[in-house]
Design a protein around this motif. Sequence first.
Motif, PDB file in Angstrom:
ATOM      1  N   THR A  78      44.294 -10.895  -2.087  1.00  0.00           N
ATOM      2  CA  THR A  78      44.099  -9.450  -2.151  1.00  0.00           C
ATOM      3  C   THR A  78      43.704  -8.868  -0.798  1.00  0.00           C
ATOM      4  N   THR A  79      42.607  -9.356  -0.256  1.00  0.00           N
ATOM      5  CA  THR A  79      42.065  -8.765   0.971  1.00  0.00           C
ATOM      6  C   THR A  79      42.962  -9.066   2.165  1.00  0.00           C
ATOM      7  N   THR A 129      35.984  -6.101  -9.338  1.00  0.00           N
ATOM      8  CA  THR A 129      35.886  -6.235  -7.881  1.00  0.00           C
ATOM      9  C   THR A 129      37.172  -6.022  -7.086  1.00  0.00           C
TER      10      THR A 129
HETATM   11  C1  LIG Z   1      42.041 -13.097 -14.144  1.00  0.00           C
HETATM   12  C2  LIG Z   1      41.413 -12.033 -13.293  1.00  0.00           C
HETATM   13  C3  LIG Z   1      41.178 -10.776 -13.842  1.00  0.00           C
HETATM   14  C4  LIG Z   1      40.594  -9.777 -13.073  1.00  0.00           C
HETATM   15  N1  LIG Z   1      40.496  -8.500 -13.572  1.00  0.00           N
HETATM   16  C5  LIG Z   1      40.107  -7.492 -12.746  1.00  0.00           C
HETATM   17  C6  LIG Z   1      40.203  -6.139 -13.166  1.00  0.00           C
HETATM   18  O1  LIG Z   1      40.652  -5.819 -14.270  1.00  0.00           O
HETATM   19  N2  LIG Z   1      39.786  -5.174 -12.293  1.00  0.00           N
HETATM   20  C7  LIG Z   1      39.278  -5.461 -11.065  1.00  0.00           C
HETATM   21  O2  LIG Z   1      38.888  -4.545 -10.341  1.00  0.00           O
HETATM   22  N3  LIG Z   1      39.181  -6.748 -10.653  1.00  0.00           N
HETATM   23  C8  LIG Z   1      39.614  -7.756 -11.433  1.00  0.00           C
HETATM   24  N4  LIG Z   1      39.598  -9.043 -10.987  1.00  0.00           N
HETATM   25  C9  LIG Z   1      38.940  -9.337  -9.698  1.00  0.00           C
HETATM   26  C10 LIG Z   1      39.754  -9.087  -8.438  1.00  0.00           C
HETATM   27  O3  LIG Z   1      41.119  -9.209  -8.672  1.00  0.00           O
HETATM   28  C11 LIG Z   1      39.272 -10.075  -7.375  1.00  0.00           C
HETATM   29  O4  LIG Z   1      37.883  -9.897  -7.177  1.00  0.00           O
HETATM   30  C12 LIG Z   1      39.947  -9.917  -6.030  1.00  0.00           C
HETATM   31  O5  LIG Z   1      41.331  -9.965  -6.193  1.00  0.00           O
HETATM   32  C13 LIG Z   1      39.485 -11.011  -5.070  1.00  0.00           C
HETATM   33  O6  LIG Z   1      40.045 -10.796  -3.801  1.00  0.00           O
HETATM   34  P1  LIG Z   1      39.848 -11.833  -2.605  1.00  0.00           P
HETATM   35  O7  LIG Z   1      40.673 -11.353  -1.467  1.00  0.00           O
HETATM   36  O8  LIG Z   1      38.407 -12.079  -2.359  1.00  0.00           O
HETATM   37  O9  LIG Z   1      40.405 -13.224  -3.135  1.00  0.00           O
HETATM   38  P2  LIG Z   1      41.807 -13.598  -3.771  1.00  0.00           P
HETATM   39  O10 LIG Z   1      42.595 -12.402  -4.113  1.00  0.00           O
HETATM   40  O11 LIG Z   1      41.506 -14.566  -4.854  1.00  0.00           O
HETATM   41  O12 LIG Z   1      42.577 -14.311  -2.588  1.00  0.00           O
HETATM   42  C14 LIG Z   1      42.281 -15.590  -2.104  1.00  0.00           C
HETATM   43  C15 LIG Z   1      43.595 -16.300  -1.853  1.00  0.00           C
HETATM   44  O13 LIG Z   1      43.379 -17.439  -1.029  1.00  0.00           O
HETATM   45  C16 LIG Z   1      44.152 -18.504  -1.505  1.00  0.00           C
HETATM   46  N5  LIG Z   1      43.525 -19.753  -1.054  1.00  0.00           N
HETATM   47  C17 LIG Z   1      42.400 -20.334  -1.513  1.00  0.00           C
HETATM   48  N6  LIG Z   1      42.131 -21.455  -0.804  1.00  0.00           N
HETATM   49  C18 LIG Z   1      43.119 -21.592   0.110  1.00  0.00           C
HETATM   50  C19 LIG Z   1      43.398 -22.544   1.129  1.00  0.00           C
HETATM   51  N7  LIG Z   1      42.580 -23.584   1.360  1.00  0.00           N
HETATM   52  N8  LIG Z   1      44.513 -22.390   1.874  1.00  0.00           N
HETATM   53  C20 LIG Z   1      45.347 -21.331   1.666  1.00  0.00           C
HETATM   54  N9  LIG Z   1      45.124 -20.392   0.711  1.00  0.00           N
HETATM   55  C21 LIG Z   1      44.011 -20.515  -0.050  1.00  0.00           C
HETATM   56  C22 LIG Z   1      44.150 -18.313  -3.008  1.00  0.00           C
HETATM   57  O14 LIG Z   1      45.219 -18.981  -3.594  1.00  0.00           O
HETATM   58  C23 LIG Z   1      44.244 -16.797  -3.134  1.00  0.00           C
HETATM   59  O15 LIG Z   1      45.563 -16.328  -3.217  1.00  0.00           O
HETATM   60  C24 LIG Z   1      40.181 -10.061 -11.731  1.00  0.00           C
HETATM   61  C25 LIG Z   1      40.420 -11.320 -11.180  1.00  0.00           C
HETATM   62  C26 LIG Z   1      41.046 -12.303 -11.937  1.00  0.00           C
HETATM   63  C27 LIG Z   1      41.284 -13.653 -11.324  1.00  0.00           C
END
Ligand SMILES: Cc1cc2nc3c(=O)[nH]c(=O)nc-3n(C[C@H](O)[C@H](O)[C@H](O)COP(=O)(O)OP(=O)(O)OC[C@H]3O[C@@H](n4cnc5c(N)ncnc54)[C@H](O)[C@@H]3O)c2cc1C
Length: 606
Positions: free
Chosen positions: A13-14, A582
């Motif tokens: 996402t981020t 989140t």
């Molecule tokens: C099932 C579910 C339902 C949700 N429902 C909602 C909702 O209704 N409303 C809302 O606001 N939020 C919701 N959320 C929360 C929100 O989507 C997350 O908080 C947000 O997307 C997290 O963003 P991020 O960038 O921190 O991590 P992520 O989006 O998780 O991105 C991290 C990425 O890094 C990758 N990664 C991990 N380790 C490695 C590695 N070693 N090498 C390469 N790549 C790697 C992962 O595969 C992933 O794609 C939900 C989340 C989930 C999972």
Amino acid sequence: MADADVIFAGGGTTACVVAGRLAAADPSLKILARRFRVRIIEAGKHSQDVKTHVQPARFLANLKSGGDSFTFHVAQPSNALDGRQCIVPAGKVVGGGSCVNFMMYTRCSESDMDDWENLGNPGWGSKDLIPLANKAETCNLPSHGTNGPIQITAVSKTDDMQLGVTKQFLAVAAARDPERGIVPDANDFSPSSINKYSPWSRYVNPQTGKRSDTAHHYIYNQSHNNNIQVLTQCRVKRVIFDGDRTVGVEYTSHHPDAKDQQTAVIVKASKLVVLSSGAFGSPAILERSGIGAKNILAAHGIPQLVDLPGVGENYNDHNLLMTPYHAPADEITLSEIFHGSEDALKAHEDRWLQDGQGLMAHNGIEAAIKIRPNAKDLELLGAQFHRRWESFFESQPDKPIMCFGPMAGYTGGNPEARGHEHFGMVYYIQYPASIGRVHIQSPDPHAPLAFEPGYLDKPEDVALLRWSYKWTREVARRMDSYRGEFAADHPQFPPSSAAICRNADGPVPISAPDLKYTSEDDAAIDKFHRARVGTAWHSLGTCAMKPRADGGVVDSFLSVYGVKGLKIADLSIVPTNVSTNTYSTALMVGEKAAVIIAEELGISGV
Ligand SMILES: Cc1cc2nc3c(=O)[nH]c(=O)nc-3n(C[C@H](O)[C@H](O)[C@H](O)COP(=O)(O)OP(=O)(O)OC[C@H]3O[C@@H](n4cnc5c(N)ncnc54)[C@H](O)[C@@H]3O)c2cc1C
């Protein structure tokens, strides 16, 4: 020679927000968004136009399929959960969580952001962040963004609603709880919108009916921009340093059929490496790179480069339940889409393909309340919660204790529910007192992590859920569609209990007395919660942005302490919990990270 100017480890996402903004601003900058690598000819796990991602209502079937767009983090057995091992899924696809989430559109409290600033992070308060939250979105409601990439279906009045249970929830609220009242939009960042019932919007494009994720809206929309290179099905093992200077990362294949998942490939970054692997992935990469607590690194034979004991600590989530209630056979719900066969889904998909409308463009949630307790609630919450109330909530009037709302459909796993209609009452803790941790248990990047979510470790969280079960049940009992509890997914009360779950012909009157619960009943509720409480999928906090002396991992420029050229941009940096689902927080962090990095690299126009 460097392979890119900036390397992102993780393309969720981020990462998509930051990489997309930087690449759009300066097409001469090479960005390598690192994800899973296709080992042979398999394109890997792009999300572009994949129907399980873009058709909104498929979110639950996708999650329940246990499919390969998730990593399922299995926790260690927990005493607080009677020995149970929780499983916390996280998105694993280009776009990460934004491509698999439930699309519930929620924004945090102003004071959440001000808390971050007050921890020693100038530029991270509500004054600076609210404009960035708005920059990410287009939402047809006052006080929201009007020109951002992420499109929101705004729901603010009865005409916007498609679900009977939503209207009933708000009708019961109006009749039973007029003191709290109803506002058109509880997500406008205004403190006065907290503790109000409200219609609820969703991350679905109102024109196309497609999920509004960051992969499509920040990356795939730049197919013309050859400077963004996305490697899929590759897993970053560690960061490579020259002294204390970051020079690149090492990755291996993450293709499930790959015979060799260990051969290392090194790619070099000329300017910056950004970890964006989420609250699980980013601390794990740091530890595998020698950044973390000495004892954890030593246990896995990893030489320590930087002593940062905060890495992997401070795991936060929201603890959630959805308790189901029987509904009439003609209730409009998403149950068929959630659990039906492809044949059963065809009519919904055809409808959606026509004009992006219908239940396939829905997520089943159209109303909620982020609630604060009144005097009666505080009494019911009991002594276990009082200290937490006094020390944390009482002086912060925009911090809710729980979020409650109805879900149109059955989300559980009990096959007896099939072929019948249900609605659920969703309740989750906004600021659990219980905190967890996640660490590596091997230098192998494919090995599962040692994960302790901490759920219900603190009795105040148990008290919150107990009160919430009773509170949401009282609302459900008064909704027109109420036909009794789906008992298998409720507490197992003693047979003589007045609170026992049963079928019903219809709702009780608004003025009916509340159910009475004995101490045995309360014990049954607590047992149920220990057996069933789960993640709200809102993992954050494991590389917290705060002073190093306080256990911080990154500073307010998102730079990892003790090395140069390494930043983190994802929800792992969020130092304290937020009263929101989140996705909005990840968007905001992404927009802020893009501004910070652009300024440092001298890129204008972000
Ligand atoms: C099932 C579910 C339902 C949700 N429902 C909602 C909702 O209704 N409303 C809302 O606001 N939020 C919701 N959320 C929360 C929100 O989507 C997350 O908080 C947000 O997307 C997290 O963003 P991020 O960038 O921190 O991590 P992520 O989006 O998780 O991105 C991290 C990425 O890094 C990758 N990664 C991990 N380790 C490695 C590695 N070693 N090498 C390469 N790549 C790697 C992962 O595969 C992933 O794609 C939900 C989340 C989930 C999972």
